[in-house]
Design a protein around this motif. Structure first.
Motif, mmCIF file in Angstrom:
data_model
loop_
_atom_site.group_PDB
_atom_site.id
_atom_site.type_symbol
_atom_site.label_atom_id
_atom_site.label_comp_id
_atom_site.label_asym_id
_atom_site.label_seq_id
_atom_site.Cartn_x
_atom_site.Cartn_y
_atom_site.Cartn_z
ATOM 1 N N LYS A 186 0.838 -1.198 0.000
ATOM 2 C CA LYS A 186 0.000 0.000 0.000
ATOM 3 C C LYS A 186 0.870 1.244 0.000
ATOM 4 C CE LYS A 186 -3.917 -2.062 2.317
ATOM 5 N NZ LYS A 186 -4.776 -2.013 3.516
ATOM 6 N N ARG A 187 0.369 2.261 -0.680
ATOM 7 C CA ARG A 187 1.120 3.506 -0.767
ATOM 8 C C ARG A 187 1.424 4.045 0.625
ATOM 9 N NH1 ARG A 187 -0.348 8.967 -4.172
ATOM 10 N NH2 ARG A 187 1.749 9.806 -4.061
ATOM 11 N N TRP A 188 2.613 4.506 0.823
ATOM 12 C CA TRP A 188 3.132 5.132 2.030
ATOM 13 C C TRP A 188 3.627 4.140 3.087
ATOM 14 C CZ3 TRP A 188 3.657 9.745 0.254
ATOM 15 C CH2 TRP A 188 2.646 10.371 -0.463
ATOM 16 N N THR A 189 3.162 2.910 3.078
ATOM 17 C CA THR A 189 3.496 1.978 4.151
ATOM 18 C C THR A 189 4.995 1.713 4.222
ATOM 19 O OG1 THR A 189 1.317 0.957 3.964
ATOM 20 C CG2 THR A 189 3.012 -0.309 5.102
ATOM 21 N N GLY A 190 5.602 1.417 3.096
ATOM 22 C CA GLY A 190 7.043 1.158 3.085
ATOM 23 C C GLY A 190 7.848 2.354 3.533
#
Length: 135
Positions: free
Chosen positions: A42-46
């Protein structure tokens, strides 16, 4: 080795015993990788995990500044998901003022080698042009 594991190039890969008899729609997908990328893809998680892995505990406002472009709502949602997955702990500092900080659990910190290897891989194989809108 457990019955539900297969070995490919010396690396155990979890499989679903039902998927072996009837592959169905997910028969060719490593179930463990599916779980990982369902959360981490998911976007931003990493990026949040990367910030917490390099900087240790951080307040909500510090995380917002460290990840340009993320809204407060999205930051809150991603941190909640990471906490539910057992990768992040939310701690409330009584204050005043009341402040909330986040830190990695043992499981979250265990991602450090994988994140480091992904960064090395990206430097070597993923051109910067692949990023269309910056962060």
């Amino acid at each position: 080795m457990a019955e539900h594991e297969a070995v490919t190039d010396g690396v155990p890969i979890a499989t679903d015993s039902c998927a072996v008899a009837d592959p169905g729609p997910c028969g060719n997908i490593d179930l463990a990788l599916n779980r990982v990328f369902t959360l981490l893809g998911k976007r931003w998680t990493g990026m949040l995990l990367g910030v917490l892995n390099t900087g240790g505990p951080a307040y909500f406002s510090e995380l917002r500044r460290a990840v340009p472009g993320i809204s407060e709502r999205m930051l809150s949602d991603r941190l909640t998901e990471l906490a539910e997955a057992g990768l992040v702990v939310r701690e409330v500092d009584a204050g005043p003022p009341l402040r909330v900080s986040y830190r990695l659990t043992e499981g979250g910190a265990a991602l450090r080698p994988a994140l480091t290897e992904l960064a090395v891989w990206a430097d070597r194989y993923l051109p910067e042009a692949a990023l269309r809108n910056g962060c």
